[in-house]
Write a protein that holds these residues in place. Structure first.
Motif, PDB file in Angstrom:
ATOM      1  N   GLN A 180      46.711  32.421  32.682  1.00 15.21           N
ATOM      2  CA  GLN A 180      46.446  32.994  31.361  1.00 15.21           C
ATOM      3  C   GLN A 180      45.736  34.334  31.495  1.00 15.21           C
ATOM      4  OE1 GLN A 180      44.629  30.328  28.538  1.00 15.21           O
ATOM      5  NE2 GLN A 180      44.209  31.938  27.061  1.00 15.21           N
ATOM      6  N   ASP A 181      46.298  35.352  30.833  1.00 18.16           N
ATOM      7  CA  ASP A 181      45.698  36.691  30.710  1.00 18.16           C
ATOM      8  C   ASP A 181      45.608  37.450  32.027  1.00 18.16           C
ATOM      9  OD1 ASP A 181      45.290  36.385  27.934  1.00 18.16           O
ATOM     10  OD2 ASP A 181      43.425  35.301  28.274  1.00 18.16           O
ATOM     11  N   ASN A 204      50.139  34.933  27.949  1.00 15.85           N
ATOM     12  CA  ASN A 204      49.716  36.340  27.827  1.00 15.85           C
ATOM     13  C   ASN A 204      49.578  37.026  29.182  1.00 15.85           C
ATOM     14  OD1 ASN A 204      49.624  36.262  25.022  1.00 15.85           O
ATOM     15  ND2 ASN A 204      47.491  35.626  24.965  1.00 15.85           N
ATOM     16  N   SER A 206      51.273  39.561  32.095  1.00 11.68           N
ATOM     17  CA  SER A 206      52.195  40.688  32.147  1.00 11.68           C
ATOM     18  C   SER A 206      52.568  40.998  33.591  1.00 11.68           C
ATOM     19  CB  SER A 206      51.567  41.923  31.493  1.00 11.68           C
ATOM     20  OG  SER A 206      50.386  42.303  32.186  1.00 11.68           O
ATOM     21  N   TYR A 228      53.019  33.812  24.238  1.00 11.48           N
ATOM     22  CA  TYR A 228      52.414  35.132  24.048  1.00 11.48           C
ATOM     23  C   TYR A 228      51.904  35.324  22.632  1.00 11.48           C
ATOM     24  CZ  TYR A 228      54.026  36.590  28.608  1.00 11.48           C
ATOM     25  OH  TYR A 228      54.190  36.686  29.961  1.00 11.48           O
ATOM     26  N   SER A 229      50.835  36.109  22.563  1.00  9.89           N
ATOM     27  CA  SER A 229      50.313  36.535  21.266  1.00  9.89           C
ATOM     28  C   SER A 229      50.002  38.029  21.322  1.00  9.89           C
ATOM     29  CB  SER A 229      49.036  35.742  20.916  1.00  9.89           C
ATOM     30  OG  SER A 229      48.063  35.878  21.927  1.00  9.89           O
ATOM     31  N   ASN A 230      50.599  38.713  22.299  1.00 14.29           N
ATOM     32  CA  ASN A 230      50.413  40.159  22.418  1.00 14.29           C
ATOM     33  C   ASN A 230      51.759  40.862  22.538  1.00 14.29           C
ATOM     34  OD1 ASN A 230      51.253  39.862  25.123  1.00 14.29           O
ATOM     35  ND2 ASN A 230      49.158  39.673  25.855  1.00 14.29           N
ATOM     36  N   ILE A 233      55.485  40.453  24.809  1.00 15.45           N
ATOM     37  CA  ILE A 233      56.665  39.637  24.511  1.00 15.45           C
ATOM     38  C   ILE A 233      57.822  40.457  23.949  1.00 15.45           C
ATOM     39  CG2 ILE A 233      56.075  38.975  22.133  1.00 15.45           C
ATOM     40  CD1 ILE A 233      57.046  36.114  22.927  1.00 15.45           C
ATOM     41  N   ASN A 257      56.194  32.692  20.638  1.00 17.21           N
ATOM     42  CA  ASN A 257      55.629  33.963  20.177  1.00 17.21           C
ATOM     43  C   ASN A 257      54.639  33.666  19.053  1.00 17.21           C
ATOM     44  OD1 ASN A 257      55.008  36.560  19.488  1.00 17.21           O
ATOM     45  ND2 ASN A 257      56.978  37.008  18.513  1.00 17.21           N
TER      46      ASN A 257
END
Length: 328
Positions: A180-181, A204, A206, A228-230, A233, A257
């Motif tokens: 995560q992240d 989230n 990348s 994802y929440s950023n 996506i 999403n």
């Protein structure tokens, strides 16, 4: 006589309670482990503690489930380890299956003897670790070989934290990885690294060119969950993955999403994705995802598509369809 009858009634009530308690205990003892796990999923941790405190018999039954999942903060972990060479002050360490560390500390991440924790004979059944990191996951690679961890969930607490599968090379038995992240650093595919890894969850996370998700293991990954929440996506890198994923044995793919202001439009990508992955069994699309092809497909056959649509023997779970027809 009235007093005697009252005493007799109380005695009978007590006997009945003991009988009922015995029946309940025998009932729980007769349940298969898998059924007990499902029951415990419906109650809180506090409820489990309360049930286990009701009697010695119930505590004996639920003790393995009570200590299976254990959490500890860094301060307590360091203190207990320095004093007793164990992570927490309990005697039944063999019951611990999952350890969750709360908080993060850069110094402790690099100095704590994780190698001894992972392969400790005192924790023979520890197979899952949940831990937030203060930065890069690079410190993991200094754990000794022979770790018996099968599940690892790690969360970055700072932007720009880097992850590489090379960091997890010591985890020879790892089967499920959740990130995560993190910014995934480019690494080459290596079948000898985490060779049993078959389930991947990215929240989230990348990555940049030239890295591809297939580098986690195109022949060994069976399940992928992407949440994802950023804005990543809707990035070009993410859409390139959706256009032509090259996993050889991928059975389950889930894409969520959670960004309400960022619509992921797939158009015909979902169909191409299915056609390019003949081993795919289920495709789950949740949240703010728009696909005209799927919407047209479901609208033409509502009766048979209440729970899912099917294309090329692949079950497609599409949340936009559920919301639209949940009253049907």
């Amino acid at each position: 006589m009235g007093i005697k009858r009252t005493c007799a009634e109380k005695s009978r009530e007590r006997d009945m309670k003991m009988v009922k308690s015995g029946v309940k205990i025998r009932f729980f003892e007769s349940l298969p482990h898998e059924i007990v796990i499902r029951i415990l999923c419906l109650i809180s941790r506090r409820d489990l503690i309360a049930v286990s405190s009701a009697s010695r018999e119930l505590r004996r039954i639920f003790l393995p489930y009570l200590f299976a999942y254990t959490k500890v903060c860094w301060n307590d972990l360091i203190s207990n380890w320095n004093k007793h060479q164990k992570p927490f002050p309990i005697e039944a360490l063999q019951l611990v299956e999952s350890l969750r560390l709360t908080g993060c500390c850069s110094k402790n991440e690099w100095t704590f003897p994780f190698a001894e924790l992972y392969s400790s004979p005192r924790l023979p059944n520890l197979n899952s670790l949940v831990i937030p990191t203060s930065g890069s996951t690079n410190f993991f690679k200094y754990s000794s070989e022979g770790s018996h961890l099968q599940k690892l969930r790690i969360t970055a607490t700072k932007p720009g934290s880097v992850f590489s599968l090379e960091h997890l090379r010591p985890f020879e038995q790892l089967k499920k990885l959740s990130l995560q992240d993190y910014e995934i650093e480019s690494f080459d595919e290596d079948p000898s690294c985490c060779r049993f890894l078959d389930s991947l969850e990215l929240i989230n996370c990348s990555w940049c060119y030239p890295f591809e998700l297939e580098n986690f293991g195109r022949s060994k990954i069976h399940k992928i969950e992407l949440c994802y929440s950023n804005a990543f996506i809707i990035s070009e890198r993410f859409k390139m993955f959706l256009s032509d994923p090259d996993f050889e044995n991928l059975n389950h793919l889930s894409i969520t999403n959670n960004a309400s202001n960022l619509k992921l439009t797939l158009s015909v990508q979902a169909v191409k994705l299915i056609e390019s992955n003949p081993s795919l069994v289920t495709l789950k699309l949740s949240g703010n995802i728009h696909d005209e092809t799927l919407q047209q497909f479901t609208a033409s056959d509502i009766d048979n598509c209440i729970n899912h649509v099917a294309l090329n023997n692949v079950k497609i779970f599409y949340s936009s369809f559920f919301k639209k027809h949940q009253a049907v």
